[in-house]
Design a protein around this motif. Structure first.
Motif, PDB file in Angstrom:
ATOM      1  N   LYS A  48       1.016  -1.399   0.065  1.00  0.00           N
ATOM      2  CA  LYS A  48      -0.115   0.049   0.127  1.00  0.00           C
ATOM      3  C   LYS A  48       0.881   1.121  -0.148  1.00  0.00           C
ATOM      4  O   LYS A  48       1.923   1.091   0.525  1.00  0.00           O
ATOM      5  N   PRO A  49       0.411   2.295  -0.456  1.00  0.00           N
ATOM      6  CA  PRO A  49       1.300   3.650  -0.485  1.00  0.00           C
ATOM      7  C   PRO A  49       1.765   3.868   0.828  1.00  0.00           C
ATOM      8  O   PRO A  49       1.116   3.820   2.215  1.00  0.00           O
ATOM      9  N   VAL A  50       3.134   4.407   0.926  1.00  0.00           N
ATOM     10  CA  VAL A  50       3.561   4.924   2.332  1.00  0.00           C
ATOM     11  C   VAL A  50       4.129   6.492   2.121  1.00  0.00           C
ATOM     12  O   VAL A  50       4.019   6.840   1.052  1.00  0.00           O
ATOM     13  N   PRO A  51       4.424   6.872   3.105  1.00  0.00           N
ATOM     14  CA  PRO A  51       4.821   8.580   3.141  1.00  0.00           C
ATOM     15  C   PRO A  51       6.002   8.653   2.625  1.00  0.00           C
ATOM     16  O   PRO A  51       6.678   7.667   2.744  1.00  0.00           O
ATOM     17  N   VAL A  52       6.516   9.712   1.774  1.00  0.00           N
ATOM     18  CA  VAL A  52       7.813   9.899   1.465  1.00  0.00           C
ATOM     19  C   VAL A  52       8.181  11.354   2.072  1.00  0.00           C
ATOM     20  O   VAL A  52       7.559  12.232   2.028  1.00  0.00           O
ATOM     21  N   ALA A  53       9.365  11.348   2.471  1.00  0.00           N
ATOM     22  CA  ALA A  53      10.080  12.598   3.087  1.00  0.00           C
ATOM     23  C   ALA A  53      11.047  12.940   1.972  1.00  0.00           C
ATOM     24  O   ALA A  53      12.127  12.441   1.511  1.00  0.00           O
ATOM     25  N   LEU A  54      10.540  14.352   1.576  1.00  0.00           N
ATOM     26  CA  LEU A  54      11.739  15.074   0.753  1.00  0.00           C
ATOM     27  C   LEU A  54      12.743  15.899   1.601  1.00  0.00           C
ATOM     28  O   LEU A  54      12.347  16.787   2.149  1.00  0.00           O
ATOM     29  N   ILE A  55      13.799  15.285   1.497  1.00  0.00           N
ATOM     30  CA  ILE A  55      14.882  16.096   2.271  1.00  0.00           C
ATOM     31  C   ILE A  55      15.906  16.983   1.618  1.00  0.00           C
ATOM     32  O   ILE A  55      16.367  16.833   0.623  1.00  0.00           O
ATOM     33  N   ILE A  56      16.025  18.151   2.128  1.00  0.00           N
ATOM     34  CA  ILE A  56      16.549  19.188   1.599  1.00  0.00           C
ATOM     35  C   ILE A  56      18.016  19.653   2.344  1.00  0.00           C
ATOM     36  O   ILE A  56      17.927  19.848   3.728  1.00  0.00           O
ATOM     37  N   ALA A  57      19.012  19.585   1.577  1.00  0.00           N
ATOM     38  CA  ALA A  57      20.550  19.689   2.259  1.00  0.00           C
ATOM     39  C   ALA A  57      20.519  21.341   2.685  1.00  0.00           C
ATOM     40  O   ALA A  57      19.699  22.090   2.196  1.00  0.00           O
ATOM     41  N   GLY A  58      21.397  21.521   3.389  1.00  0.00           N
ATOM     42  CA  GLY A  58      21.822  22.650   4.051  1.00  0.00           C
ATOM     43  C   GLY A  58      22.595  23.635   2.919  1.00  0.00           C
ATOM     44  O   GLY A  58      22.716  23.337   1.853  1.00  0.00           O
ATOM     45  N   SER A  80      18.064   9.187   5.676  1.00  0.00           N
ATOM     46  CA  SER A  80      17.040   8.589   4.728  1.00  0.00           C
ATOM     47  C   SER A  80      17.096   6.984   4.870  1.00  0.00           C
ATOM     48  O   SER A  80      15.906   6.497   4.815  1.00  0.00           O
ATOM     49  N   ASP A  81      18.230   6.447   5.152  1.00  0.00           N
ATOM     50  CA  ASP A  81      18.082   4.954   5.436  1.00  0.00           C
ATOM     51  C   ASP A  81      17.290   4.619   6.560  1.00  0.00           C
ATOM     52  O   ASP A  81      16.641   3.658   6.757  1.00  0.00           O
ATOM     53  N   GLY A  82      17.559   5.496   7.884  1.00  0.00           N
ATOM     54  CA  GLY A  82      16.840   5.346   8.781  1.00  0.00           C
ATOM     55  C   GLY A  82      15.322   5.355   8.704  1.00  0.00           C
ATOM     56  O   GLY A  82      14.659   4.488   9.117  1.00  0.00           O
ATOM     57  N   LEU A  83      14.876   6.173   7.702  1.00  0.00           N
ATOM     58  CA  LEU A  83      13.553   6.389   7.529  1.00  0.00           C
ATOM     59  C   LEU A  83      13.219   5.307   6.734  1.00  0.00           C
ATOM     60  O   LEU A  83      11.916   4.687   6.991  1.00  0.00           O
ATOM     61  N   PHE A  84      13.959   4.903   5.933  1.00  0.00           N
ATOM     62  CA  PHE A  84      13.551   3.802   4.928  1.00  0.00           C
ATOM     63  C   PHE A  84      13.181   2.467   5.658  1.00  0.00           C
ATOM     64  O   PHE A  84      12.297   1.824   5.564  1.00  0.00           O
ATOM     65  N   TYR A  85      14.100   2.125   6.968  1.00  0.00           N
ATOM     66  CA  TYR A  85      13.844   0.996   7.875  1.00  0.00           C
ATOM     67  C   TYR A  85      12.645   1.242   8.741  1.00  0.00           C
ATOM     68  O   TYR A  85      12.089   0.190   9.131  1.00  0.00           O
ATOM     69  N   ASN A  86      12.061   2.385   8.518  1.00  0.00           N
ATOM     70  CA  ASN A  86      10.807   2.642   9.489  1.00  0.00           C
ATOM     71  C   ASN A  86       9.633   2.577   8.397  1.00  0.00           C
ATOM     72  O   ASN A  86       8.588   3.412   8.650  1.00  0.00           O
ATOM     73  N   ASN A  87       9.795   2.184   7.181  1.00  0.00           N
ATOM     74  CA  ASN A  87       8.930   2.173   6.164  1.00  0.00           C
ATOM     75  C   ASN A  87       8.344   3.613   5.596  1.00  0.00           C
ATOM     76  O   ASN A  87       7.129   3.632   5.450  1.00  0.00           O
ATOM     77  N   ILE A  88       9.242   4.486   5.382  1.00  0.00           N
ATOM     78  CA  ILE A  88       9.103   5.829   5.111  1.00  0.00           C
ATOM     79  C   ILE A  88       9.915   5.963   3.870  1.00  0.00           C
ATOM     80  O   ILE A  88      11.072   5.923   3.975  1.00  0.00           O
TER      81      ILE A  88
END
Length: 320
Positions: A48-58, A80-88
């Motif tokens: 099913k669809p999952v949330p996606v985080a758009l990460i912006i560098a400094g 980003s890897d950590g969020l991936f492991y949390n199904n994001i």
């Protein structure tokens, strides 16, 4: 025969677990009028669809992984890897003019702060077309905090916003504070001149006949960018957000203080503020605020992990 079935079952389970632990990446390209901007999309396998985080560098030449040419720490990659492991799912990208997106960079005289904001809006539009995602969350680190909060305003495709080590004051104020320390031993007349230049740019006025000694900071070609950047007050911009807001800040950050997080939170009364003890600017554990130690131990250490509290707080906020 039972042994065969058991072995087969173990193999299937082992493969399933390995698939879940393996971070899968896919390249994604954002087409712009001045060139291609490159990113990395990480999408967990799900039915099913999952949330996606758009990460912006400094700021500066920081790439999609949080690294600079002479300083590799992999902070954004670890995030980003950590969020991936949390199904994001996550999307990290090289800003225009940086790393693989270098060709998309504009001439210095033509670059504006709003170019970065518009790029993020375009990434949001691109992600919104992907049916694998249930919602888009904007995550801005350092300067990316301001870029993200502006891009998220009045944007029905952005569901939540997260600031990590973002400043709460206009860039002109921050620059004055930094220069005050650097010019502490110089004559007051020199400091007054520099501050008058900053004031002028903040009003949207350019500076003519910049002294050679100050050309690096106030050269004519960079003034338009500074003017476009100085006009934004983070407290005012974050107040315009009607979506859920999370503000993360570390206590041992030598670039951005806890005060800045408090200013941001003051701008949006509904924002959730989390102060992480002993977290430095690149989201890693630092027992000290000594600059040289932090640079060696965190900023230039690609193996030191991002603090678990960062992943936990962001994951929980996204899943709320």
């Amino acid at each position: 025969m039972k042994k065969v079935y058991i072995l087969l079952l173990l193999c299937i389970l082992s493969f399933s677990i390995s698939a879940q632990l393996l971070v899968t990446e896919e390249s994604v390209i954002l087409k712009t009028g001045t060139g291609d901007i490159y990113g990395t999309l990480k999408v967990p396998v799900n039915n099913k669809p999952v949330p996606v985080a758009l990460i912006i560098a400094g700021s500066g030449p920081t790439d999609r992984n949080g690294n600079q040419p002479q300083m590799k720490n992999n902070s954004l990659k670890m995030l980003s890897d950590g969020l991936f492991y949390n199904n994001i799912a996550t999307l990290c990208f090289d800003k225009r003019g940086i790393a693989k997106s270098k060709a998309a960079g504009k001439n210095e005289a033509d670059l504006r702060f709003d170019d970065y904001v518009n790029d993020v809006r375009s990434w949001i539009d691109l992600l919104a077309k992907d049916k694998r995602f249930s919602e888009i969350v904007i995550v801005g680190h350092s300067e990316g905090s301001l870029i993200g909060m502006i891009a998220a305003q009045d944007n029905k495709k952005a569901f939540k916003y997260i600031s990590i080590a973002g400043v709460g004051e206009p860039a002109a104020n921050i620059l004055k504070e930094q220069l005050s320390k650097q010019m502490a031993a110089q004559p007051q007349v020199a400091r007054d001149m520099v501050f008058s230049y900053i004031d002028k740019l903040e009003k949207g006025e350019t500076i003519i006949d910049v002294p050679t000694s100050l050309n690096m900071l106030f050269r004519p070609s960079v003034q338009p960018y500074m003017i476009s950047w100085f006009k934004y007050n983070p407290q005012e911009e974050i107040s315009k957000l009607t979506i859920p807001v999370l503000i993360l800040q570390g206590t041992t950050d030598i670039q951005v203080t806890v005060k800045q997080a408090e200013l941001l939170a003051g701008g949006n009364k509904k924002a959730k503020k989390v102060i992480i003890d002993k977290m430095d600017h690149v989201m890693k554990n630092s027992e000290t605020t000594d600059q040289q130690i932090q640079i060696k131990d965190s900023y230039a250490n690609p193996d030191k992990p991002v603090m678990p509290e960062v992943i936990k707080n962001i994951s929980s906020f996204i899943k709320e």
